[in-house]
Scaffold this motif. Structure first.
Motif, PDB file in Angstrom:
ATOM      1  N   PRO A 110      35.860  43.587  30.577  1.00 54.34           N
ATOM      2  CA  PRO A 110      34.468  43.491  31.015  1.00 54.34           C
ATOM      3  C   PRO A 110      33.801  42.231  30.459  1.00 54.34           C
ATOM      4  CG  PRO A 110      34.711  45.161  29.315  1.00 54.34           C
ATOM      5  CD  PRO A 110      36.084  44.644  29.611  1.00 54.34           C
ATOM      6  N   GLU A 169      24.542  47.386  27.631  1.00 55.50           N
ATOM      7  CA  GLU A 169      24.081  46.601  28.768  1.00 55.50           C
ATOM      8  C   GLU A 169      22.814  47.212  29.356  1.00 55.50           C
ATOM      9  OE1 GLU A 169      25.939  44.554  32.691  1.00 55.50           O
ATOM     10  OE2 GLU A 169      26.488  46.607  32.298  1.00 55.50           O
ATOM     11  N   THR A 214      29.811  40.464  25.570  1.00 53.22           N
ATOM     12  CA  THR A 214      28.567  40.347  24.820  1.00 53.22           C
ATOM     13  C   THR A 214      28.799  39.275  23.764  1.00 53.22           C
ATOM     14  OG1 THR A 214      27.955  42.649  25.153  1.00 53.22           O
ATOM     15  CG2 THR A 214      27.024  41.558  23.214  1.00 53.22           C
ATOM     16  N   ARG A 241      26.026  42.046  27.267  1.00 54.42           N
ATOM     17  CA  ARG A 241      26.767  42.226  28.511  1.00 54.42           C
ATOM     18  C   ARG A 241      27.523  43.544  28.407  1.00 54.42           C
ATOM     19  NH1 ARG A 241      28.016  36.310  27.721  1.00 54.42           N
ATOM     20  NH2 ARG A 241      26.421  35.204  28.906  1.00 54.42           N
ATOM     21  N   LYS A 242      28.670  43.651  29.007  1.00 60.71           N
ATOM     22  CA  LYS A 242      29.315  44.953  29.153  1.00 60.71           C
ATOM     23  C   LYS A 242      30.217  45.400  28.004  1.00 60.71           C
ATOM     24  CE  LYS A 242      28.916  44.730  34.051  1.00 60.71           C
ATOM     25  NZ  LYS A 242      29.489  44.746  35.358  1.00 60.71           N
ATOM     26  N   THR A 243      30.586  44.531  27.073  1.00 57.77           N
ATOM     27  CA  THR A 243      31.565  44.916  26.061  1.00 57.77           C
ATOM     28  C   THR A 243      30.990  45.627  24.839  1.00 57.77           C
ATOM     29  OG1 THR A 243      31.442  42.740  24.991  1.00 57.77           O
ATOM     30  CG2 THR A 243      33.173  43.067  26.679  1.00 57.77           C
TER      31      THR A 243
END
Length: 135
Positions: free
Chosen positions: A80, A131, A83, A125-127
């Motif tokens: 993903p 999010e 971040t 972000r997604k990690t």
């Protein structure tokens, strides 16, 4: 852990070496001893962790959260999306040049150079599992 990851030194391999060491380290982590989160010193290292975790079936961020530090690589290349802590490299460069020119032209004395603070920012972000939440 250092020996399990191949014992390579970072200095002579650049970001590819850092990616590889993080990748091998993540492959060697016992599943039952995974940390809740990893904050990598640079994004290349975080990408190494992401690759190894994906290969091992370890879910990011559900099983372990991962974040990087520099925001140099386009995060869309990671899955993903990573971040990271963003550093305004252009702003840092402009300020450094401005100060150097001031020193060379004599408008800034060596002892009176101004101190400039350039603020990094967290890019969620997604990690990291956060999010959509503000930083």
């Amino acid at each position: 852990m250092f020996e399990q990851s191949g014992g390579a030194m970072l200095g002579d391999k650049g970001k590819d070496g850092i990616f590889e060491i993080a990748y091998r380290t993540a492959l060697a982590l016992p599943r039952e001893k995974l940390p809740e989160a990893i904050l990598a010193s640079i994004d290349a290292s975080a990408y190494g962790f992401l690759k190894a975790f994906r290969e091992r079936g370890i879910r990011v961020p559900e099983d372990v959260a991962v974040a990087g530090f520099d925001d140099e690589v386009n995060p869309r290349y990671a899955f993903p999306e990573l971040t990271t802590v963003h550093h305004p490299f252009r702003e840092k460069g402009r300020e450094a040049v401005r100060m150097l020119v001031g020193l060379l032209e004599g408008s800034l004395g060596e002892d009176s150079a101004p101190q400039t603070i350039v603020k990094p920012s967290l890019v969620i972000r997604k990690t990291c599992g956060m999010e959509g939440k503000s930083s």
